[in-house]
Design a protein around this motif. Structure first.
Motif, PDB file in Angstrom:
ATOM      1  N   TRP A   1      18.493 -74.128 -90.782  1.00 47.52           N
ATOM      2  CA  TRP A   1      17.767 -73.127 -91.585  1.00 47.52           C
ATOM      3  C   TRP A   1      17.042 -73.695 -92.799  1.00 47.52           C
ATOM      4  N   LYS A   2      17.347 -74.892 -93.215  1.00 51.50           N
ATOM      5  CA  LYS A   2      16.783 -75.334 -94.492  1.00 51.50           C
ATOM      6  C   LYS A   2      16.630 -76.843 -94.521  1.00 51.50           C
TER       7      LYS A   2
ATOM      8  N   ALA B   1      12.456 -73.761 -96.782  1.00 52.97           N
ATOM      9  CA  ALA B   1      13.598 -72.927 -97.171  1.00 52.97           C
ATOM     10  C   ALA B   1      13.188 -71.461 -97.143  1.00 52.97           C
ATOM     11  N   PRO B   2      12.928 -70.941 -95.935  1.00 48.61           N
ATOM     12  CA  PRO B   2      12.399 -69.570 -95.848  1.00 48.61           C
ATOM     13  C   PRO B   2      13.467 -68.487 -95.881  1.00 48.61           C
ATOM     14  N   GLY B   3      14.748 -68.878 -95.994  1.00 51.06           N
ATOM     15  CA  GLY B   3      15.822 -67.884 -95.927  1.00 51.06           C
ATOM     16  C   GLY B   3      16.505 -67.960 -94.569  1.00 51.06           C
ATOM     17  N   ILE B   4      17.723 -67.471 -94.507  1.00 52.13           N
ATOM     18  CA  ILE B   4      18.563 -67.683 -93.333  1.00 52.13           C
ATOM     19  C   ILE B   4      18.327 -66.667 -92.226  1.00 52.13           C
ATOM     20  N   GLY B   5      17.749 -65.507 -92.539  1.00 58.34           N
ATOM     21  CA  GLY B   5      17.628 -64.468 -91.515  1.00 58.34           C
ATOM     22  C   GLY B   5      18.994 -64.120 -90.954  1.00 58.34           C
ATOM     23  N   GLY B   6      19.112 -64.036 -89.635  1.00 59.76           N
ATOM     24  CA  GLY B   6      20.383 -63.638 -89.025  1.00 59.76           C
ATOM     25  C   GLY B   6      21.202 -64.789 -88.475  1.00 59.76           C
TER      26      GLY B   6
ATOM     27  N   VAL C   1      23.151 -67.259 -89.606  1.00 56.64           N
ATOM     28  CA  VAL C   1      24.518 -67.618 -89.991  1.00 56.64           C
ATOM     29  C   VAL C   1      25.532 -66.733 -89.263  1.00 56.64           C
ATOM     30  N   GLU C   2      25.202 -65.464 -89.121  1.00 56.45           N
ATOM     31  CA  GLU C   2      26.146 -64.547 -88.473  1.00 56.45           C
ATOM     32  C   GLU C   2      26.209 -64.795 -86.968  1.00 56.45           C
TER      33      GLU C   2
ATOM     34  N   PRO D   1      21.737 -78.884 -95.131  1.00 55.27           N
ATOM     35  CA  PRO D   1      22.676 -77.784 -95.401  1.00 55.27           C
ATOM     36  C   PRO D   1      23.072 -77.061 -94.110  1.00 55.27           C
ATOM     37  N   LEU D   2      24.351 -76.734 -94.012  1.00 63.26           N
ATOM     38  CA  LEU D   2      24.871 -76.135 -92.778  1.00 63.26           C
ATOM     39  C   LEU D   2      24.543 -74.658 -92.676  1.00 63.26           C
ATOM     40  N   THR D   3      24.321 -74.232 -91.436  1.00 67.35           N
ATOM     41  CA  THR D   3      24.252 -72.814 -91.111  1.00 67.35           C
ATOM     42  C   THR D   3      25.675 -72.291 -90.946  1.00 67.35           C
ATOM     43  N   ALA D   4      26.476 -73.029 -90.183  1.00 66.99           N
ATOM     44  CA  ALA D   4      27.895 -72.706 -90.031  1.00 66.99           C
ATOM     45  C   ALA D   4      28.633 -73.970 -89.591  1.00 66.99           C
ATOM     46  N   LYS D   5      29.923 -74.017 -89.943  1.00 72.39           N
ATOM     47  CA  LYS D   5      30.749 -75.185 -89.610  1.00 72.39           C
ATOM     48  C   LYS D   5      31.337 -75.054 -88.204  1.00 72.39           C
TER      49      LYS D   5
ATOM     50  N   SER E   1      16.158 -61.376 -96.628  1.00 72.99           N
ATOM     51  CA  SER E   1      16.827 -62.346 -95.753  1.00 72.99           C
ATOM     52  C   SER E   1      15.894 -63.475 -95.334  1.00 72.99           C
TER      53      SER E   1
ATOM     54  N   ILE F   1      11.573 -65.081 -95.791  1.00 70.68           N
ATOM     55  CA  ILE F   1      10.191 -64.940 -96.280  1.00 70.68           C
ATOM     56  C   ILE F   1       9.235 -65.889 -95.555  1.00 70.68           C
ATOM     57  N   GLY F   2       9.716 -66.487 -94.449  1.00 74.67           N
ATOM     58  CA  GLY F   2       8.994 -67.583 -93.806  1.00 74.67           C
ATOM     59  C   GLY F   2       7.604 -67.257 -93.284  1.00 74.67           C
TER      60      GLY F   2
ATOM     61  N   PHE G   1      18.230 -64.741-101.565  1.00 73.73           N
ATOM     62  CA  PHE G   1      18.386 -64.706-100.113  1.00 73.73           C
ATOM     63  C   PHE G   1      19.771 -64.186 -99.747  1.00 73.73           C
TER      64      PHE G   1
ATOM     65  N   GLN H   1      21.035 -61.741 -93.097  1.00 73.93           N
ATOM     66  CA  GLN H   1      20.462 -60.457 -92.694  1.00 73.93           C
ATOM     67  C   GLN H   1      21.484 -59.326 -92.503  1.00 73.93           C
TER      68      GLN H   1
ATOM     69  N   ILE I   1      31.587 -64.308 -93.559  1.00 75.15           N
ATOM     70  CA  ILE I   1      30.277 -64.891 -93.234  1.00 75.15           C
ATOM     71  C   ILE I   1      29.830 -65.837 -94.349  1.00 75.15           C
TER      72      ILE I   1
ATOM     73  N   THR J   1      30.152 -72.900 -96.617  1.00 74.54           N
ATOM     74  CA  THR J   1      28.767 -73.395 -96.648  1.00 74.54           C
ATOM     75  C   THR J   1      28.181 -73.028 -98.013  1.00 74.54           C
TER      76      THR J   1
ATOM     77  N   PHE K   1      26.182 -70.788 -98.640  1.00 76.90           N
ATOM     78  CA  PHE K   1      26.058 -69.332 -98.793  1.00 76.90           C
ATOM     79  C   PHE K   1      27.204 -68.754 -99.619  1.00 76.90           C
TER      80      PHE K   1
END
Lengths: 218, 229
Positions: free
Chosen positions: A117-118, A124-129, A131-132, A162-166, B77, B79-80, B98, B101, B122, B126, B128
């Motif tokens: 994501w980054k 670095a546009p933001g994570i959106g969905g 990570v979940e 940077p990690l999205t998830a571990k 969430s 801005i890309g 950020f 979502q 969530i 990390t 976040f």
């Protein structure tokens, strides 16, 4: 990478989708998987903007302006499609209703860490969905080119981004190989037609365990 | 008899003041209340905190507010797809927060449900999790996610009656019903304005007690249409 290598890896990922699964296809390469699913195959695609039962992509001429997937493509409903709000959509994700998500990657580590994501200072546009999806889908697979545009392996010992998830990734599909993430590190399962095990090992930054015997091709 | 909440777009948006927080429905184009945003640009309220899933694309929706310098902070969430939003973030002229979502959706939903927040795992382990309070619950560690409420929500509906019972179309639902529950004052633009009772009680997506002002759209500007890429 030739057109055929790209199609071959997408088709390979599509073959692991089982009847009855609920599947979220991430933005980018993973959305192409739908083109390799046989017609009338019983699978439910989920899109995080609020659809279960996503149907085929439509041309702009046939599009419904109020019906897009999370990547912005105009899609169609199927008999049995449902629409819902964003909280319900992610309730479906977090409570483990997704059998599988296929995601893109910048890097995947030997322990299944995912970075997608980054790139600090660059992107670095933001994570959106993501990570979940990465943390909560019951199975997480990555569909990506084996190397980045500069030829560097995306499959690494440890992610530098940077990690999205571990420790979330279970399987990796690339244009060169199918690789599983196990408790003992990465295991090479298949190599792309025309390549050897040594080709894949040489192109991979992380240590690959290679089971004895002939490695199947795809 | 139920209250008639129909009003003009000028009067409805005129309730917003400088410095207010404003939620905007929409995920991409579907469900974005473009006409209400356009009126907010025309009236020019400044120093707004805007909460929206994404920053739309350049030349659309949230981007009009950014271009006009009306946004102090954007909670979002992603801005890309909007190069201006990325630039304003990088040069520090707009603060961007950020939020993942589904966590954004749930923080809004929590406010709409009258809750102060919730606990989730969530983003744990990390970046976040940076700056978030850790909470131990049933032997597991989670992150405290505070509810997000706002002074106003601007919502796009497919159909609405005079009491503000709403229906949404396809994926234009997204954040709209959640934001309609989470703001102090909820302003709705509707494509179709129908008589009380025309929407069957079982078919209502967002019940009228959540909404405050209903604006009927006469023509839909081109921006609501299929995006030609």
């Amino acid at each position: 990478m030739s057109f055929n290598a790209r199609d071959r890896m997408i088709a390979r990922a599509a073959r692991d989708i089982q009847p009855g699964m609920t599947v979220n296809l991430g933005i980018g390469l993973p959305t192409k998987v739908v083109n390799f699913i046989p017609k009338d195959f019983p699978v439910c695609f989920h899109s995080e903007n609020g659809i279960s039962g996503v149907g085929p992509v439509l041309s702009n001429d046939d599009a419904d302006r109020n019906l897009i997937d999370a990547g912005g493509a105009y899609v169609s409903p199927l008999p049995g499609t449902a629409y819902f709000d964003s909280a319900t959509s992610f309730a479906m994700v977090r409570s483990g209703r997704l059998s599988l998500t296929l995601l893109g990657a910048f890097q995947v580590a030997a322990n299944g860490d995912l970075a997608n994501w980054k790139i600090p200072g660059v992107f670095a546009p933001g994570i959106g969905g993501a990570v979940e999806l990465a943390q909560k889908a019951r199975k997480v697979a990555v569909l990506t080119t084996h190397c980045d545009k500069k030829g560097r392996s995306k499959i690494v010992e440890t992610c530098s981004l940077p990690l999205t998830a571990k420790s979330c990734v279970d399987r990796i599909y690339t244009d060169m190989a199918v690789i599983d993430v196990s408790d003992n590190g990465l295991v090479l399962r298949e190599v792309a037609e025309g390549l050897t095990v040594s080709d894949v090992v040489a192109a991979t930054d992380a240590k690959l365990n290679v089971p004895a015997g002939t490695c199947p091709t795809f | 008899m139920l209250l008639d909440k129909k009003t003009t777009i000028e009067e409805a948006i005129g309730r917003i003041k400088d410095g207010d927080s404003v939620m905007l429905g929409g995920f991409g184009v579907p469900g974005t209340p473009f006409c209400l945003i356009q009126e907010l640009v025309r009236q020019g309220q400044k120093d707004l905190t805007v909460i929206k899933n994404d920053a739309n694309e350049k030349g659309m929706g949230v981007d009009w507010l950014l271009e006009n310098g009306q946004v102090r902070k954007l909670i979002t969430s992603h801005i890309g797809l909007n190069a201006r939003a990325v630039e304003l973030k990088n040069n520090g002229s707009v603060e961007i927060e950020f939020v993942a979502q589904g966590i954004l959706a749930e923080r809004v939903r929590a406010a709409g449900a009258g809750l102060m927040g919730f606990v989730s795992d969530i983003g744990i382990d990390t970046e976040f999790a940076d700056g978030k309070q850790q909470v131990e619950l049933n032997g597991k560690v989670g992150l405290l996610e505070p509810a997000i409420n706002a002074d106003f929500a601007l919502v796009h509906a497919q159909s609405a009656d005079s009491f503000g019972n709403l229906r949404f179309s396809g994926t234009a639902m997204n954040f709209n019903p959640l934001m309609a529950m989470a703001a102090d004052t909820v302003i709705v633009e509707t494509e179709s304005y129908v008589a009380l009772g025309d929407i069957q009680p079982e078919d209502i997506h967002c019940p009228g007690p959540f909404t405050d002002a209903i604006v009927e759209l006469s023509d839909l500007p081109e921006v609501y249409g299929v995006v030609q890429r």
